[in-house]
Scaffold this motif. Structure first.
Motif, short mmCIF file in Angstrom:
data_model
loop_
_atom_site.label_atom_id
_atom_site.label_comp_id
_atom_site.label_asym_id
_atom_site.label_seq_id
_atom_site.Cartn_x
_atom_site.Cartn_y
_atom_site.Cartn_z
N TYR A 168 0.86 -1.18 0.00
CA TYR A 168 0.00 0.00 0.00
C TYR A 168 0.90 1.23 0.00
O TYR A 168 1.89 1.28 0.76
CB TYR A 168 -0.89 0.02 1.24
CG TYR A 168 -2.05 -0.96 1.18
CD1 TYR A 168 -3.24 -0.60 0.57
CD2 TYR A 168 -1.95 -2.21 1.77
CE1 TYR A 168 -4.31 -1.49 0.53
CE2 TYR A 168 -3.01 -3.10 1.74
CZ TYR A 168 -4.19 -2.74 1.11
OH TYR A 168 -5.24 -3.62 1.06
N LEU A 169 0.55 2.20 -0.82
CA LEU A 169 1.34 3.43 -0.91
C LEU A 169 0.44 4.56 -1.39
O LEU A 169 -0.69 4.33 -1.86
CB LEU A 169 2.52 3.26 -1.85
CG LEU A 169 2.25 3.28 -3.37
CD1 LEU A 169 3.56 3.53 -4.13
CD2 LEU A 169 1.61 1.98 -3.85
N THR A 170 0.94 5.77 -1.28
CA THR A 170 0.26 6.93 -1.84
C THR A 170 0.68 7.07 -3.30
O THR A 170 1.87 7.20 -3.59
CB THR A 170 0.61 8.21 -1.06
OG1 THR A 170 0.24 8.02 0.31
CG2 THR A 170 -0.14 9.40 -1.62
N ALA A 171 -0.28 7.02 -4.20
CA ALA A 171 0.03 7.02 -5.64
C ALA A 171 0.71 8.33 -6.04
O ALA A 171 0.18 9.41 -5.77
CB ALA A 171 -1.23 6.80 -6.45
N PRO A 172 1.86 8.24 -6.70
CA PRO A 172 2.59 9.44 -7.12
C PRO A 172 2.06 10.00 -8.44
O PRO A 172 1.35 9.29 -9.18
CB PRO A 172 4.01 8.93 -7.29
CG PRO A 172 3.84 7.51 -7.74
CD PRO A 172 2.61 7.01 -7.03
N PRO A 173 2.39 11.23 -8.77
CA PRO A 173 1.95 11.82 -10.05
C PRO A 173 2.83 11.36 -11.21
O PRO A 173 3.64 12.11 -11.75
CB PRO A 173 2.08 13.32 -9.80
CG PRO A 173 3.18 13.44 -8.79
CD PRO A 173 3.09 12.22 -7.92
N GLU A 174 2.68 10.10 -11.59
CA GLU A 174 3.44 9.53 -12.69
C GLU A 174 2.52 9.24 -13.87
O GLU A 174 1.29 9.13 -13.71
CB GLU A 174 4.12 8.23 -12.24
CG GLU A 174 5.10 8.39 -11.10
CD GLU A 174 6.42 9.02 -11.52
OE1 GLU A 174 6.61 9.22 -12.74
OE2 GLU A 174 7.25 9.31 -10.64
N GLU A 175 3.10 9.08 -15.05
CA GLU A 175 2.30 8.84 -16.26
C GLU A 175 1.46 7.58 -16.16
O GLU A 175 0.37 7.52 -16.73
CB GLU A 175 3.23 8.75 -17.48
CG GLU A 175 3.85 10.08 -17.91
CD GLU A 175 4.66 9.93 -19.18
OE1 GLU A 175 4.62 8.83 -19.77
OE2 GLU A 175 5.32 10.90 -19.59
N PHE A 176 1.95 6.59 -15.44
CA PHE A 176 1.24 5.32 -15.40
C PHE A 176 0.16 5.29 -14.30
O PHE A 176 -0.50 4.26 -14.10
CB PHE A 176 2.22 4.15 -15.20
CG PHE A 176 3.02 4.22 -13.92
CD1 PHE A 176 2.53 3.70 -12.74
CD2 PHE A 176 4.29 4.78 -13.92
CE1 PHE A 176 3.27 3.75 -11.57
CE2 PHE A 176 5.04 4.83 -12.76
CZ PHE A 176 4.53 4.32 -11.58
N VAL A 177 -0.03 6.41 -13.59
CA VAL A 177 -1.04 6.49 -12.54
C VAL A 177 -2.22 7.33 -13.02
O VAL A 177 -2.03 8.50 -13.39
CB VAL A 177 -0.46 7.11 -11.25
CG1 VAL A 177 -1.53 7.20 -10.17
CG2 VAL A 177 0.74 6.30 -10.76
N PRO A 178 -3.44 6.78 -13.06
CA PRO A 178 -4.61 7.58 -13.47
C PRO A 178 -4.78 8.82 -12.56
O PRO A 178 -4.48 8.77 -11.37
CB PRO A 178 -5.78 6.61 -13.30
CG PRO A 178 -5.16 5.25 -13.32
CD PRO A 178 -3.80 5.39 -12.73
#
Length: 455
Positions: A245-255
Motif C-alpha cells: 500500500y502506498l500513496t500514488a505518485p503523479p506519474e504517467e502510469f497512474v490515473p
C-alpha cells in the motif's frame, strides 16, 4: 603514551579528515534518514586500507567511540557517533568485474547502484538491495534481501571473500578457505568484527528483467492480495517482487483519479524476457488493474525504480511470517485502511522462498520464512514522528499471530537486544559471540546491531 592530535592523523592520511569546524562537515555527516542528527568529533574519509587502520589507531589512542559508514542508508543511523570518530568508506567505492570468473571486487563504500551498473556492462548481476543508494557493505553483511533472491539467493550467499581491518589494525581476509569462522559470521553478523574494506561477489548472467507494477484502488486490496499470494506460492524461482500500500505518485502510469490517494499495488519481477516471462506474469496482468506499467528493462533500472531521495524522516520495522493465510491477508489490508500513514510511507509485503529457503545454514534464522511484512516509514514533518513510529510498530504487532519470531536486522532500526537475538538465533548468537571475542574482544564495533563478545 603520546596522544595524537588531529594534525597527526592528517599527516600521511591519503583521504580527508573532517572536523566540526570544517566547511564540509554538515554535508559529510548527512545520512539517508533525516531524523538522525549526530555530531562526530572526527570524520575520517578513508582512501585506502592504511587510512582505515590509521583512523582506528587514532580513535584507540584518544579513547574515541568508533562508527563505520558505508552507504549511510541504515535506518538507525549507526553510521554516525556523537563525539566519536567515523570511519567513512565512501572513497573506497571502486567496482572491478571479472566477466570470465563472473565475480566483482567491490569497495567497502560502494553503493548497490555502482555494483549493478558495473556488472550490467557484462550482462551480469547479483542480488542487491531494492534501492540503488543502499551501501553494499552493510547490505551484504546483514544478509542481503532483494528482488533477485528467489533466483540467486541472498546477497551473502553470493559472497566469495571479504577483506577487513580489525579494531587493532590487522588486515584480515575471510573466505571458505581463510578464517572460515569469520567468513561464516559475516553472513548475517553485520559489521561487528571489523571494517570491511572490500568484497568479492559472485555474479550471474542476467541481460535484462521483465517487470509489471500494477495499481488498484485501496478497497480492492484484499481480493488482489489473495490472488497475488496464491500466484507467488506456486511461482518459479525466477519470480520476485512485493505487494504494498502506498500513496500514488503523479506519474504517467497512474490515473489522475488515483494520484495522491492510498492505493494497493504489486510489483512482479522475472529474471528473463520474452514469451517465457509473458507466460508466467501474464495471468496477473489480467486482473483489471486501474493503472501501472510493464516493461523489459536492464536490472540497474529496476533497482532505481523505487529510489527515494535522502532527507526524509525514516522509521522501519519488520515481521517475518511462518504463513500467510486468509486471516493474515485481511489483517494486513485492515491496517492500511484503519491507520493514517504519513506519505510517502509504504506498507510492504515481500515473498521469500525459492533459493533463499534452500540456502546454506548461515546465522540467518529467517531464511525459511515464506513472507515478511515491512512497514517502511517515510515522511517530512517532525510533527508526524510519533504517529509514523506507532503505525510501523502497530503493523508489526498486528501480524504477530502469524510470526515466526525471526527478523531480518537490516529491515529494522534499534529495537533492542531481544530483536538482535531474534535476528540471529540463540545458538548462532552464542557462536557469533565467540567469533567476536577473537576479532573484537573489546567490542569496539558496537554501533550496529551489536553482538557482545563472549566472556
Amino acid at each position: 603514551m603520546t596522544t595524537h592530535t588531529e594534525a597527526d592523523l592528517r599527516t600521511g592520511f591519503a583521504g580527508e579528515v573532517i572536523l566540526p569546524r570544517d566547511s564540509g562537515y554538515d554535508e559529510a555527516r548527512a545520512l539517508f534518514n533525516g531524523m538522525i542528527d549526530r555530531r562526530p568529533a572526527v570524520i575520517a574519509q578513508c582512501a585506502n586500507t592504511d587510512d582505515v587502520a590509521r583512523a582506528l589507531g587514532f580513535a584507540r589512542e584518544r579513547g574515541l567511540e568508533v562508527s563505520v559508514r558505508g552507504g549511510g542508508h541504515g535506518v538507525a543511523g549507526k553510521a554516525l557517533v556523537d563525539g566519536g570518530l567515523v570511519v567513512d568508506l565512501r572513497m573506497l567505492h571502486s567496482v572491478t568485474v571479472d566477466p570470465d570468473a563472473r565475480t566483482a571486487r567491490v569497495g567497502g563504500g560502494a553503493t548497490m547502484g555502482e555494483l549493478d551498473r558495473a556488472a550490467a556492462e557484462y550482462s551480469l548481476a547479483t542480488t542487491g538491495g531494492r534501492v540503488s543508494t543502499t551501501g553494499v557493505g552493510g547490505f551484504v553483511l546483514g544478509g542481503g534481501s532483494g528482488w533477485l533472491e528467489r533466483k540467486f539467493g541472498l546477497a551473502c550467499d553470493n559472497l566469495v571473500s571479504v577483506e577487513l581491518v580489525t579494531a587493532d589494525g590487522r588486515h584480515v581476509r575471510a573466505s571458505e578457505e581463510e578464517n572460515p569462522d569469520l567468513f561464516w559470521a559475516l553472513h548475517g553478523g553485520g559489521g561487528n568484527f571489523g571494517v570491511a574494506t572490500s568484497f568479492t561477489m559472485r555474479l550471474h548472467p542476467l541481460p535484462a528483467v521483465s517487470m509489471a507494477l500494477l495499481l488498484w484502488p485501496m478497497e480492492a486490496g484484499p481480493e488482489i492480495l489473495t490472488a497475488y499470494r496464491d500466484f507467488v506460492d506456486s511461482a518459479p524461482d525466477d519470480v520476485g517482487g512485493g505487494a504494498l500500500y502506498l500513496t500514488a505518485p503523479p506519474e504517467e502510469f497512474v490515473p489522475d483519479d488515483l494520484v495522491g490517494r492510498r492505493v494497493f499495488a504489486f510489483l512482479i519481477t522475472y529474471t528473463g524476457t520474452g514469451s517465457k516471462a509473458n507466460a508466467v506474469i501474464g495471468p496477473m496482468t489480467r486482473l483489471g488493474h486501474a493503472g501501472g506499467m510493464q516493461a523489459e528493462i536492464p536490472y540497474p533500472d529496476l533497482q532505481c525504480m523505487l529510489d527515494d531521495p535522502p532527507g526524509y524522516r525514516n522509521h522501519w520495522s519488520a515481521e517475518h511470517l511462518r504463513s500467510f493465510p486468509d486471516d493474515a491477508v485481511t489483517r494486513f489490508c485492515e491496517m492500511s485502511a484503519d491507520m493514517v500513514i504519513p506519505s510517502p510511507s509504504q506498507q510492504v509485503l515481500f515473498p521469500m522462498g525459492g533459493a533463499v529457503a534452500r540456502g546454506p545454514e548461515y546465522p540467518i534464522p529467517w531464511r525459511r520464512d515464506p513472507w515478511v511484512v515491512h512497514p517502511f516509514g517515510l515522511w517530512d514533518d517532525p510533527a508526524d514522528d510519533a504517529r509514523a513510529v506507532a503505525w510501523a510498530h502497530g503493523l508489526r504487532d498486528a501480524m504477530r499471530p502469524w510470526s515466526s519470531g525471526a527478523v531480518y536486522l537490516n529491515f529494522i532500526g534499534d529495537e533492542g537486544t531481544d530483536r538482535v537475538r531474534e535476528g540471529l538465533g540463540e545458538e548462532n548468537l552464542r557462536m557469533l559471540a565467540e567469533v567476536k571475542r577473537r576479532y573484537d574482544p573489546d567490542n569496539v564495533f558496537h554501533h550496529n546491531q551489536n553482538i557482545r563478545p563472549a566472556a
